[in-house]
Scaffold this motif. Structure first.
Motif, mmCIF file in Angstrom:
data_model
loop_
_atom_site.group_PDB
_atom_site.id
_atom_site.type_symbol
_atom_site.label_atom_id
_atom_site.label_comp_id
_atom_site.label_asym_id
_atom_site.label_seq_id
_atom_site.Cartn_x
_atom_site.Cartn_y
_atom_site.Cartn_z
ATOM 1 N N ASP A 177 13.208 -41.731 59.188
ATOM 2 C CA ASP A 177 12.647 -41.159 57.209
ATOM 3 C C ASP A 177 13.558 -40.162 56.114
ATOM 4 N N ILE A 178 13.621 -41.861 54.857
ATOM 5 C CA ILE A 178 15.102 -41.030 54.011
ATOM 6 C C ILE A 178 14.126 -41.825 52.144
ATOM 7 N N ASN A 179 14.058 -40.525 52.071
ATOM 8 C CA ASN A 179 13.831 -40.614 50.531
ATOM 9 C C ASN A 179 15.152 -40.550 49.645
ATOM 10 N N GLN A 180 14.444 -40.950 48.079
ATOM 11 C CA GLN A 180 15.783 -40.167 47.545
ATOM 12 C C GLN A 180 16.066 -39.658 47.293
ATOM 13 N N GLU A 181 15.610 -38.784 47.074
ATOM 14 C CA GLU A 181 16.367 -37.103 47.384
ATOM 15 C C GLU A 181 17.210 -36.961 48.086
ATOM 16 N N LYS A 182 17.032 -37.470 49.550
ATOM 17 C CA LYS A 182 17.733 -36.899 50.623
ATOM 18 C C LYS A 182 18.859 -37.612 50.256
ATOM 19 N N ALA A 183 18.566 -39.072 50.304
ATOM 20 C CA ALA A 183 19.896 -40.666 49.936
ATOM 21 C C ALA A 183 21.052 -39.249 48.663
ATOM 22 N N ASP A 184 20.064 -38.808 47.471
ATOM 23 C CA ASP A 184 21.321 -38.377 47.336
ATOM 24 C C ASP A 184 21.998 -37.644 47.331
ATOM 25 N N GLU A 185 21.638 -36.906 48.562
ATOM 26 C CA GLU A 185 22.397 -35.259 48.500
ATOM 27 C C GLU A 185 23.039 -35.967 50.015
ATOM 28 N N ILE A 186 23.367 -37.077 50.513
ATOM 29 C CA ILE A 186 23.534 -37.583 51.260
ATOM 30 C C ILE A 186 25.267 -37.804 50.924
ATOM 31 N N PHE A 187 25.015 -38.917 49.772
ATOM 32 C CA PHE A 187 25.674 -39.849 49.056
ATOM 33 C C PHE A 187 26.649 -37.916 48.459
ATOM 34 N N ARG A 188 26.337 -37.420 48.036
ATOM 35 C CA ARG A 188 27.423 -36.147 47.217
ATOM 36 C C ARG A 188 28.168 -35.503 48.894
ATOM 37 N N ARG A 189 26.917 -35.240 49.573
ATOM 38 C CA ARG A 189 27.897 -35.016 50.932
ATOM 39 C C ARG A 189 29.325 -35.789 50.848
ATOM 40 N N ILE A 190 29.083 -36.867 51.611
ATOM 41 C CA ILE A 190 30.136 -38.277 51.595
ATOM 42 C C ILE A 190 31.093 -38.224 50.578
ATOM 43 N N ASP A 191 30.576 -38.347 49.342
ATOM 44 C CA ASP A 191 31.834 -38.258 48.206
ATOM 45 C C ASP A 191 31.897 -36.707 47.485
ATOM 46 N N THR A 192 32.848 -36.438 49.226
ATOM 47 C CA THR A 192 33.709 -35.316 48.431
ATOM 48 C C THR A 192 34.967 -34.526 47.486
ATOM 49 N N ASP A 193 35.174 -35.656 47.129
ATOM 50 C CA ASP A 193 36.376 -35.281 46.086
ATOM 51 C C ASP A 193 34.885 -35.719 44.262
ATOM 52 N N GLY A 194 34.162 -36.054 44.541
ATOM 53 C CA GLY A 194 32.737 -36.253 43.278
ATOM 54 C C GLY A 194 33.177 -36.865 42.527
ATOM 55 N N ASP A 195 33.972 -37.933 42.973
ATOM 56 C CA ASP A 195 33.826 -39.174 41.643
ATOM 57 C C ASP A 195 32.912 -40.479 41.322
ATOM 58 N N GLY A 196 31.531 -40.365 41.948
ATOM 59 C CA GLY A 196 30.609 -41.075 41.811
ATOM 60 C C GLY A 196 30.421 -41.648 42.809
ATOM 61 N N GLU A 197 31.265 -42.368 43.864
ATOM 62 C CA GLU A 197 31.650 -43.280 44.775
ATOM 63 C C GLU A 197 32.011 -42.863 45.554
ATOM 64 N N ILE A 198 32.496 -43.732 46.595
ATOM 65 C CA ILE A 198 32.508 -43.151 48.587
ATOM 66 C C ILE A 198 33.577 -43.684 48.279
ATOM 67 N N SER A 199 35.071 -43.402 49.072
ATOM 68 C CA SER A 199 36.461 -44.084 49.213
ATOM 69 C C SER A 199 35.883 -44.416 51.104
ATOM 70 N N ARG A 200 36.856 -45.544 51.013
ATOM 71 C CA ARG A 200 36.621 -45.502 52.696
ATOM 72 C C ARG A 200 36.892 -44.659 53.505
ATOM 73 N N VAL A 201 38.103 -43.848 52.319
ATOM 74 C CA VAL A 201 38.891 -42.643 53.918
ATOM 75 C C VAL A 201 37.521 -41.370 53.398
ATOM 76 N N GLU A 202 36.692 -41.412 52.566
ATOM 77 C CA GLU A 202 35.532 -40.356 52.919
ATOM 78 C C GLU A 202 34.533 -40.775 53.820
ATOM 79 N N PHE A 203 34.585 -42.268 53.446
ATOM 80 C CA PHE A 203 33.193 -42.861 54.315
ATOM 81 C C PHE A 203 34.077 -42.221 55.464
ATOM 82 N N LEU A 204 34.714 -43.022 56.617
ATOM 83 C CA LEU A 204 35.044 -43.071 57.517
ATOM 84 C C LEU A 204 35.280 -41.514 58.514
#
Length: 84
Positions: free
Chosen positions: A2-29
């Motif tokens: 189970d995952i809600n929008q808040e958790k999904a956003d938190e994980i997005f921010r954790r993966i998006d380490t440079d904070g540019d609002g997108e997840i690069s291939r490098v960040e994802f991997l």
């Protein structure tokens, strides 16, 4: 899983380490390697999710990936690990 929008956003921010609002291939991997380990499928997940083909996951592309990992009856364990 189970995952809600808040958790999904938190994980997005954790993966998006440079904070540019997108997840690069490098960040994802990098995140996937830390969560589960890399495999051939890891690259395929990103390629399938990156519908624009620009080597970045927008929030919309990321949310599609989350829904696939969370809502699918046959969710791949590698994808599920990404969203822990």
């Amino acid at each position: 899983m189970d995952i809600n929008q808040e958790k999904a956003d938190e994980i997005f921010r954790r993966i998006d380490t440079d904070g540019d609002g997108e997840i690069s291939r490098v960040e994802f991997l990098r995140h996937l390697r830390q969560a589960q380990g890399l495999s051939e499928e890891s690259f395929e997940f990103f390629d399938r999710a990156d519908r624009s083909g620009d080597d970045y996951l927008s929030r919309e592309e990321y949310y599609r990936l989350v829904r696939k990992a969370v809502l699918s009856d046959d969710a791949d364990p590698t994808l599920v690990a990404l969203f822990r």
